[in-house]
Design an enzyme around this catalytic site. Structure first.
Site, mmCIF file in Angstrom:
data_model
loop_
_atom_site.group_PDB
_atom_site.id
_atom_site.type_symbol
_atom_site.label_atom_id
_atom_site.label_comp_id
_atom_site.label_asym_id
_atom_site.label_seq_id
_atom_site.Cartn_x
_atom_site.Cartn_y
_atom_site.Cartn_z
ATOM 1 N N TYR A 103 -9.696 -7.486 0.203
ATOM 2 C CA TYR A 103 -8.331 -7.226 -1.112
ATOM 3 C C TYR A 103 -7.589 -7.977 -1.039
ATOM 4 C CZ TYR A 103 -5.308 -4.345 -3.766
ATOM 5 O OH TYR A 103 -4.488 -3.835 -4.860
ATOM 6 N N TYR B 240 -9.315 7.248 -1.982
ATOM 7 C CA TYR B 240 -8.472 6.589 -1.303
ATOM 8 C C TYR B 240 -7.077 6.918 -1.029
ATOM 9 C CZ TYR B 240 -6.179 2.434 0.514
ATOM 10 O OH TYR B 240 -5.508 1.508 1.164
ATOM 11 N N HIS B 241 -6.974 7.064 -1.789
ATOM 12 C CA HIS B 241 -5.377 6.512 -1.758
ATOM 13 C C HIS B 241 -3.980 7.976 -1.154
ATOM 14 C CE1 HIS B 241 -6.942 3.767 -4.363
ATOM 15 N NE2 HIS B 241 -5.280 2.915 -3.941
ATOM 16 N N HIS C 91 5.065 2.713 -4.148
ATOM 17 C CA HIS C 91 5.274 3.352 -2.774
ATOM 18 C C HIS C 91 6.394 4.678 -2.571
ATOM 19 C CE1 HIS C 91 2.957 -0.321 -2.307
ATOM 20 N NE2 HIS C 91 2.652 -0.069 -0.675
ATOM 21 N N LYS D 18 14.625 4.403 -5.749
ATOM 22 C CA LYS D 18 13.328 3.580 -5.455
ATOM 23 C C LYS D 18 13.259 2.286 -7.552
ATOM 24 C CE LYS D 18 9.666 3.228 -4.721
ATOM 25 N NZ LYS D 18 9.524 2.898 -3.472
ATOM 26 N N ASP E 140 7.404 -0.959 -7.656
ATOM 27 C CA ASP E 140 7.100 -0.216 -6.465
ATOM 28 C C ASP E 140 6.756 1.195 -6.730
ATOM 29 O OD1 ASP E 140 6.491 -0.087 -3.571
ATOM 30 O OD2 ASP E 140 8.644 -0.016 -3.429
HETATM 31 C C1 B12 Z 1 1.155 3.723 2.129
HETATM 32 C C2 B12 Z 1 0.554 2.443 1.492
HETATM 33 C C3 B12 Z 1 0.604 2.710 0.383
HETATM 34 C C4 B12 Z 1 -0.144 3.485 -0.438
HETATM 35 C C5 B12 Z 1 0.994 4.016 -0.891
HETATM 36 C C6 B12 Z 1 1.159 6.408 -1.585
HETATM 37 C C7 B12 Z 1 2.506 6.592 -1.897
HETATM 38 N N1 B12 Z 1 2.529 7.159 -2.809
HETATM 39 O O1 B12 Z 1 3.564 6.028 -1.004
HETATM 40 C C8 B12 Z 1 -0.934 3.346 -1.668
HETATM 41 C C9 B12 Z 1 -2.748 3.238 -1.276
HETATM 42 C C10 B12 Z 1 -0.592 4.246 -2.818
HETATM 43 C C11 B12 Z 1 -1.247 2.106 -1.224
HETATM 44 C C12 B12 Z 1 -0.321 0.895 -2.568
HETATM 45 C C13 B12 Z 1 -0.257 -0.380 -2.792
HETATM 46 N N2 B12 Z 1 0.105 -0.610 -1.667
HETATM 47 CO CO1 B12 Z 1 0.430 -0.321 0.428
HETATM 48 N N3 B12 Z 1 0.903 0.449 1.848
HETATM 49 C C14 B12 Z 1 1.037 1.882 2.415
HETATM 50 C C15 B12 Z 1 1.227 1.558 3.899
HETATM 51 C C16 B12 Z 1 -0.256 1.686 4.679
HETATM 52 C C17 B12 Z 1 2.258 3.403 4.485
HETATM 53 C C18 B12 Z 1 3.173 3.218 3.283
HETATM 54 C C19 B12 Z 1 4.090 4.347 4.334
HETATM 55 O O2 B12 Z 1 3.638 4.859 3.076
HETATM 56 N N4 B12 Z 1 4.000 5.242 5.218
HETATM 57 C C20 B12 Z 1 4.606 5.932 5.925
HETATM 58 C C21 B12 Z 1 5.699 6.126 5.080
HETATM 59 C C22 B12 Z 1 6.550 7.465 5.502
HETATM 60 O O3 B12 Z 1 7.002 5.071 6.052
HETATM 61 P P1 B12 Z 1 7.841 4.074 5.391
HETATM 62 O O4 B12 Z 1 7.317 4.056 4.226
HETATM 63 O O5 B12 Z 1 7.473 2.722 5.600
HETATM 64 O O6 B12 Z 1 9.444 4.802 5.435
HETATM 65 C C23 B12 Z 1 9.933 4.879 6.274
HETATM 66 C C24 B12 Z 1 10.453 4.004 7.018
HETATM 67 O O7 B12 Z 1 10.249 2.352 5.987
HETATM 68 C C25 B12 Z 1 12.191 4.424 6.200
HETATM 69 N N5 B12 Z 1 11.919 4.636 5.421
HETATM 70 C C26 B12 Z 1 11.476 4.177 3.889
HETATM 71 N N6 B12 Z 1 11.692 4.177 3.018
HETATM 72 C C27 B12 Z 1 13.338 4.593 3.425
HETATM 73 C C28 B12 Z 1 14.537 4.956 2.120
HETATM 74 C C29 B12 Z 1 15.517 5.763 3.329
HETATM 75 C C30 B12 Z 1 16.864 5.792 2.367
HETATM 76 C C31 B12 Z 1 15.505 5.212 4.214
HETATM 77 C C32 B12 Z 1 17.501 6.417 4.891
HETATM 78 C C33 B12 Z 1 14.960 5.481 4.935
HETATM 79 C C34 B12 Z 1 13.218 4.611 4.523
HETATM 80 O O8 B12 Z 1 11.802 5.732 7.054
HETATM 81 C C35 B12 Z 1 10.688 6.316 6.920
HETATM 82 C C36 B12 Z 1 10.284 7.393 8.141
HETATM 83 O O9 B12 Z 1 9.694 6.226 9.190
HETATM 84 C C37 B12 Z 1 2.223 0.194 4.084
HETATM 85 C C38 B12 Z 1 1.672 -0.269 4.833
HETATM 86 C C39 B12 Z 1 2.239 0.311 5.894
HETATM 87 N N7 B12 Z 1 1.294 1.069 7.577
HETATM 88 O O10 B12 Z 1 3.550 0.584 6.849
HETATM 89 C C40 B12 Z 1 1.059 -0.568 2.993
HETATM 90 C C41 B12 Z 1 2.510 -1.516 2.474
HETATM 91 C C42 B12 Z 1 3.239 -1.090 2.013
HETATM 92 N N8 B12 Z 1 1.414 -2.048 1.490
HETATM 93 C C43 B12 Z 1 1.662 -3.242 0.648
HETATM 94 C C44 B12 Z 1 0.804 -3.738 -1.024
HETATM 95 C C45 B12 Z 1 0.465 -4.645 -0.850
HETATM 96 C C46 B12 Z 1 0.648 -2.709 -2.018
HETATM 97 C C47 B12 Z 1 -0.149 -3.091 -3.154
HETATM 98 C C48 B12 Z 1 0.826 -3.461 -3.792
HETATM 99 C C49 B12 Z 1 -1.332 -3.608 -3.484
HETATM 100 C C50 B12 Z 1 -2.008 -3.952 -4.740
HETATM 101 N N9 B12 Z 1 -1.990 -5.400 -4.791
HETATM 102 O O11 B12 Z 1 -2.192 -3.204 -5.641
HETATM 103 C C51 B12 Z 1 -0.637 -1.552 -4.015
HETATM 104 C C52 B12 Z 1 0.047 -0.866 -4.842
HETATM 105 C C53 B12 Z 1 1.013 -0.313 -5.014
HETATM 106 C C54 B12 Z 1 2.427 -0.093 -5.575
HETATM 107 N N10 B12 Z 1 2.004 0.449 -6.853
HETATM 108 O O12 B12 Z 1 3.903 -0.410 -5.532
HETATM 109 C C55 B12 Z 1 2.096 -4.081 1.349
HETATM 110 C C56 B12 Z 1 3.434 -4.581 1.437
HETATM 111 C C57 B12 Z 1 3.624 -5.848 1.254
HETATM 112 C C58 B12 Z 1 4.638 -6.792 1.625
HETATM 113 N N11 B12 Z 1 6.330 -5.702 0.936
HETATM 114 O O13 B12 Z 1 4.813 -8.096 1.349
HETATM 115 C C59 B12 Z 1 1.974 -2.841 2.598
HETATM 116 C C60 B12 Z 1 2.815 -3.360 3.477
HETATM 117 C C61 B12 Z 1 -0.014 -3.300 3.410
HETATM 118 C C62 B12 Z 1 0.246 -4.825 3.032
HETATM 119 N N12 B12 Z 1 0.698 -5.555 4.719
HETATM 120 O O14 B12 Z 1 -0.108 -5.679 2.881
HETATM 121 N N13 B12 Z 1 0.234 1.410 -0.111
#
Ligand code: B12
Ligand SMILES: Nc1nc2c(ncn2[C@@H]2O[C@H](COP(=O)(O)OP(=O)(O)OP(=O)(O)O)[C@@H](O)[C@H]2O)c(=O)[nH]1
Ligand SMILES: [Mg+2]
Lengths: 661, 336
Positions: free
Chosen positions: A18, A172-173, A542, A536, A540
């Site tokens: 991808y 998947y999603h 996510h 948000k 984005d």
């Molecule tokens: C799950 C995921 C998705 C899901 C999202 C589902 C959803 N509804 O959220 C799906 C499959 C839909 C998706 C899609 C995409 N994704 Co995505 N995704 C991920 C993934 C694997 C995990 C993110 C996640 O949800 N983690 C679980 C949550 C609970 O954790 P978190 O958000 O990180 O939050 C934690 C902390 O960061 C923090 N935190 C976060 N937010 C906040 C806010 C506050 C106030 C506080 C205090 C703390 C806090 O606390 C949380 C607790 O631990 C990441 C990679 C990774 N492993 O992190 C890629 C990632 C974020 N995705 C990425 C990409 C590119 C995409 C797409 C844009 C791809 C595309 N070209 O189409 C698409 C489109 C999404 C869109 N519309 O914007 C990239 C972003 C790249 C970058 N930043 O440079 C990543 C990093 C993967 C990669 N390496 O390429 N994705």
């Protein structure tokens, strides 16, 4: 190829990666090297403006152009994307949804320019809107017209591009948003039924073609780390699909009822801590969908070891491609019949999943099907709840994640030493795309464009198929933004339910008592309960992190304003002030934090609103440093899995700001 | 956080209809600490007094109805239409709080998008907290602040049956939003929702036959009952908040009720009744029946309310509250 035993090896699945970024030209170069390395299909990642129907110079596109995918605004972009890639010999998968009809129109037009007729094209448009509302977030229009567009594409491709998969039903999603296997199966099936029923009931295709339509529906599955269960899940889906085809749609030819699916393995479980471990996770997950011949995927794409750090570089993606090649060409996996036929263990688990999924599917159908269960938030709420359970299980160590909540003592990883171990898209990409776009607009014939857009509008108002006028518009030089605006005008825009409900936490000792008491005590000193805005900004989608933060804030006694995805920095600043919140929590994972967080700070300043801001998401260390300097109070990344601690610190921030610390 | 503005300054800015004073004023009237609460009361008292004489074009409209009836979506449609007519709108939306944790999710704005870049709209969501009867207090305070600055104040609360009673006294027009399949006549009657509302809405008219049925049930029910004491007969309007059908008709119905009240002199009278209900409720909530008895019971309260026809609700609560406290303090200190 012939193996030792003299039998034929199976043909391997399609290997995909991808990818796409910066510009059509840069992505084209990337695709050509990937193909040269033995990749056998293309998988196009579009940038968020293209996915949500904005041109690069639209205010909402700011910070996002060329970031997480390739920007494609017009026919010249599409042509450049596939330059020297013969489209009649390519199998192209496009991750495109709300604007799928348009991108397919551009693809057809680009092929025509290459001298390739539409009939010769092979590939997939993802085009699954239901999972956009539930998880992925790049929806634009309300459900009803969105389904209509999908139905149009099905009706068009079944005749004009017979080898095209017009829609890829995505589970998947859903798993990436926290779904259990049962939810993944049930909601994907409900979704497929919604689309098929719509096609049938709208009469877009004659009844006798419905079996062909059924056969064109393919799926896109996830494969998580519980890989034995994943084998069973795929088998259960194959059985259910077969049953549906036979019983609901009267498909008599068993071949047309075959469950065809592609896979991207789980990324949600890939960790920021000890990221080298992710390679092992990816291998095991790949096994889950290749092991069982009966339920083997048709195409596979693997994330990279640095998934949780940022975008993968070509080398990172190459490493993942090699996993597939070793699995397919070095091991003996492809020499055998199904390894699990007759296994009562696999059979029993498969049957269990099938049964439970059927029950959940029936519940959704009883409330009116997938669209109804999107609008009344039923499915989204179930997903958020499942994800809350997952997050809590990791926090309480009930679920082990190596390197995160167990075995954290580790040597420094040589993979992340020194320079940045991710791909960073240069900010000039946006500027250059805007320049190309403006140049394109000035050299096209405006009268043709106007006529084409009027034709599109009229056709849609008359209920005609969206594809022919879109293909004409592609040739006439219409842009992604113009096509989308025409539809926005006609259909309006939609905001999906957030799934974060008013209902509070589970009862009993949930380990949150301490924070809850702090929040309660602080309310007395603030004069009113602590109020937080979870925001948000930007395109984005996510939402997982924001949802889980909102849920936890609610459960520790805060009053939470969460308004869903895709707000502008100005909107966020405005509601922070009008709502009288004590703290703002921004969540940004798309990599556009550099621009958007600063924009929010600036909007707050110009409104005279003095509210502290914390930020979470995929934020590289250097950027975190910069945000803190700019005035952000705390920055969180995926390694901060302890939500209780985060809440505690949010209370600290409010106390400090109020001078109560 | 920034230095809190003084009551004087806030009052002045609010009366000049300065939008930027609204958020700090709402924060102040939500503050339970002793000194801010005193300041809030002074602000509200003076604001209410000023509003008594204010331009009668301003109005408060309540939207209530069962969860999911489409109140927020309808609110969004109304706000947009009112804005296009040049009227400014302030909104208070009350959402439930968790009994157990005290937390709340205020998510309505997912459906309410009109206020994005427009200074003529203001949106504040409030958690119901554990205040039960006290809910009306916070909502009334917020509505008072908003009314100073905006032409129309919209109040959204969830509920079937009870909450109408809470909201009715603080709005000029109470609108009940029903959805298709909401129930038959008997259920409407049982829930006691046929009496209070001034305008009934059957939302989701786009759902066809089911909406028609609910419309007929409601019309039949209202046909049975008497009209309001002032001769107003509550109309039933079918709308679709989603596609905009019937929104104009609803606005006409709201305007008709407003005109009817103005002509019949009912508006002032109703505001007085609303004030009285508010004072009674607030005292009851703060001091219980014990406190009410100390004041001399219902007859004494009635006499005071009649005597002070021009006093504000917030002023009276303050004044009578002080009297109750003194009365209670005399014979024996009030147990905590
Ligand atoms: C799950 C995921 C998705 C899901 C999202 C589902 C959803 N509804 O959220 C799906 C499959 C839909 C998706 C899609 C995409 N994704 Co995505 N995704 C991920 C993934 C694997 C995990 C993110 C996640 O949800 N983690 C679980 C949550 C609970 O954790 P978190 O958000 O990180 O939050 C934690 C902390 O960061 C923090 N935190 C976060 N937010 C906040 C806010 C506050 C106030 C506080 C205090 C703390 C806090 O606390 C949380 C607790 O631990 C990441 C990679 C990774 N492993 O992190 C890629 C990632 C974020 N995705 C990425 C990409 C590119 C995409 C797409 C844009 C791809 C595309 N070209 O189409 C698409 C489109 C999404 C869109 N519309 O914007 C990239 C972003 C790249 C970058 N930043 O440079 C990543 C990093 C993967 C990669 N390496 O390429 N994705
Ligand atoms: N078909 C249809 N659906 C509508 C209409 N208005 C609202 N809805 C849908 O009804 C559901 C609930 O809408 P809301 O506006 O959130 O309802 P509410 O009464 O504010 O809900 P609560 O605040 O939770 O009590 C959503 O799925 C809306 O999309 C309408 O006119 N037609
Ligand atoms: Mg609502």
């Amino acid at each position: 190829m012939v193996d030792k035993a003299g039998t034929d090896r199976d043909r391997p699945w399609v290997f995909r990666t991808y990818s796409g970024h910066s510009s059509a030209e840069a992505s084209n170069a990337l695709y050509r090297t990937n193909l040269a390395k033995g990749q056998t299909g293309l998988s196009v990642a579009f940038d968020l403006p293209t996915q949500t129907g904005y041109d690069a110079d639209h205010p909402l596109a700011r910070g996002e152009v060329g970031k997480v995918g390739v920007p494609v605004a017009h026919l010249d972009d599409m042509e450049a994307l596939f330059r020297e890639i013969p489209l009649d010999r390519m199998n192209t998968s496009m991750t495109i949804n709300a604007t799928a009809a348009w991108l397919l129109a551009l693809y057809v037009a680009a092929a025509e320019r290459q001298g390739v007729a539409p009939e010769a094209l092979r590939g997939t448009t993802q085009n699954d809107i239901v999972k956009e509302y539930l998880s992925r977030g790049t929806y634009v229009f309300p459900p009803e017209p969105s389904i209509r567009l999908i139905s149009d594409m099905v009706a068009y491709t079944v005749h004009a591009i017979p080898s095209w998969n017009p829609i890829n039903i995505c589970s998947y999603h859903l798993q990436e948003a926290g779904a259990t296997p049962v939810q993944e199966i049930a909601y994907a099936m409900a979704n497929a039924i919604g689309v098929l029923d719509a096609v049938r009931d709208r009469g877009d295709v004659p009844d006798d073609v419905i079996p062909q339509v059924f056969a064109r529906i393919s799926f896109f599955l996830n494969a998580g780390i519980r890989f034995v269960e994943e084998i069973c899940k795929a088998r259960a889906m194959a059985e259910l699909w077969d049953e549906l085809g036979r019983d609901r749609y009267g498909v008599t030819d068993a071949k047309l009822r075959r469950f065809r699916y592609g896979v991207q393995v789980n990324s949600l479980g890939l960790t920021e801590a000890q990221p080298e471990n992710n390679v092992i996770r990816i291998v095991l997950e790949a096994l889950g969908v290749t092991f069982s011949k009966k339920a083997r995927c048709r195409a596979l794409q693997l994330p990279a070891w640095n998934e949780a750090l940022g975008l993968p570089r070509p080398w990172d993606q190459q490493w993942s491609l090699r996993i597939q090649q070793i699995l397919a060409y070095e091991t003996d996996l492809l020499e055998y019949e199904d390894l699990f036929d007759g296994s009562h263990v696999v059979e029993a688990r498969t049957e269990e999943l099938r049964k439970e999924a059927k029950e959940e599917l029936d519940r959704v159908l009883a409330m009116g099907g997938a669209v109804a269960a999107v609008e009344n938030a039923y499915m989204k709420q179930r997903l958020v709840e499942s994800h809350t359970r997952r997050v809590r299980a990791i926090e309480s160590q009930e679920q082990t994640v190596v390197g995160v909540n167990a075995f954290t003592e580790a040597e420094p990883s040589p993979l992340v030493e020194g320079e940045q171990s991710i791909l960073v898209v240069d900010d000039s990409a946006e500027r250059e795309q805007v320049e190309r776009l403006r140049a394109f607009r000035s050299r096209r014939n405006q009268a043709d464009v106007d006529t084409a857009l009027r034709g599109l509008r009229d056709a849609l108002s008359n209920g005609d198929n969206v594809m022919p006028p879109s293909i004409r518009a592609a040739h006439a030089g219409v842009t992604t933004g113009e096509w989308s605006d025409t539809l926005r005008d006609l259909y309006g825009e939609y905001r999906a339910p957030t799934g974060v409900s008013a209902q509070g936490a589970a009862a009993g000792d949930d380990g949150m008592q301490d924070v809850r008491e702090r929040v309660g005590a602080l309310a007395d000193r603030l004069g009113r309960p602590l109020k937080i805005l979870v925001g948000k900004p930007g395109l984005d989608g996510h939402s997982n992190g924001a949802e889980q933060i909102a849920v936890r804030a609610r459960d520790v006694g805060m009053e939470v304003v969460y308004e869903g995805i895709r707000l502008t920095p100005e909107e966020i600043a405005r509601s922070a002030r009008d709502e009288g919140v004590h703290v703002i929590g921004l969540s940004i994972l798309s990599g556009s934090h550099g621009v958007l967080v600063l924009d929010v700070l600036e909007a707050l300043r110009s409104d005279g609103t003095d509210v502290p801001v914390v930020v979470g998401g995929i934020i590289p260390d250097d950027d975190a440093e910069r945000l803190l300097e700019a005035g952000v109070k705390r920055v969180y990344t995926p390694k901060d899995f302890d939500l209780g601690r985060i809440m505690d610190e949010v209370v600290d921030v409010v106390e400090e700001t109020a001078g109560l610390g | 956080m920034a230095e809190a503005p003084t009551v004087e300054a806030l009052l002045e800015r609010l009366l000049e209809r300065d939008r930027s004073a609204v958020a700090p004023a709402l924060n102040l009237v939500d503050d339970r600490r002793t000194e801010p609460a005193r300041a809030a009361n002074e602000l509200l008292d003076r604001l209410e007094a000023a509003l008594y004489e204010s331009d009668p074009g301003r109005r408060r409209v309540g939207l209530t109805g069962a969860p999911g009836a489409g109140k927020s979506t309808l609110l969004d449609a109304l706000v947009r239409r009112l804005r296009s007519q040049g009227e400014t709108v302030g909104v208070v939306a009350v959402d439930p709080s968790s009994r157990r944790t005290g937390g709340a999710l205020l998510g309505d704005r997912v459906r309410v998008r009109s206020s994005a870049r427009d200074d003529g709209v203001f949106f504040r969501s409030m958690a119901a907290r554990d205040r039960l009867g006290g809910l009306a207090e916070g909502t009334r305070a917020a509505a008072t602040v908003l009314e100073a600055v905006f032409d129309v104040v919209l109040v959204e609360t969830v509920g079937v049956g009870q909450s109408e009673g809470d909201v009715q006294p603080l709005v000029d027009t109470l609108t009940y939003v029903a959805q298709p399949g909401a129930g038959d006549l008997l259920q409407f009657m049982k829930a006691g929702i046929l009496e209070l509302p001034d305008v009934f809405v059957v939302n989701k008219a786009d759902q066809g036959a089911a909406a028609q049925r609910t419309l007929r049930e409601l019309e039949a029910g209202l046909g049975l009952g008497a009209s309001h004491e002032d001769g107003w007969r509550a109309p039933v309007v079918a709308v679709s908040a989603r596609d905009g059908t019937g929104i104009d008709a609803l606005l006409e119905a709201l305007a008709a009720h407003h005109a009817h009240q103005a002509e019949s002199g009912r508006r002032a009278e109703r505001r007085r009744q609303g004030r009285d209900a508010f004072v009674r409720g607030a005292l009851q909530h703060r001091y219980g029946s014990h406190g009410m008895a100390a004041l001399g019971g219902e007859p004494a309260l009635l006499a005071r309310l009649e005597g002070d026809a021009n006093a504000t609700g917030f002023g009276l609560v303050q004044e009578l509250g002080r009297e109750i406290e003194e009365a209670l303090a005399k014979p024996r200190p009030r147990r905590p």
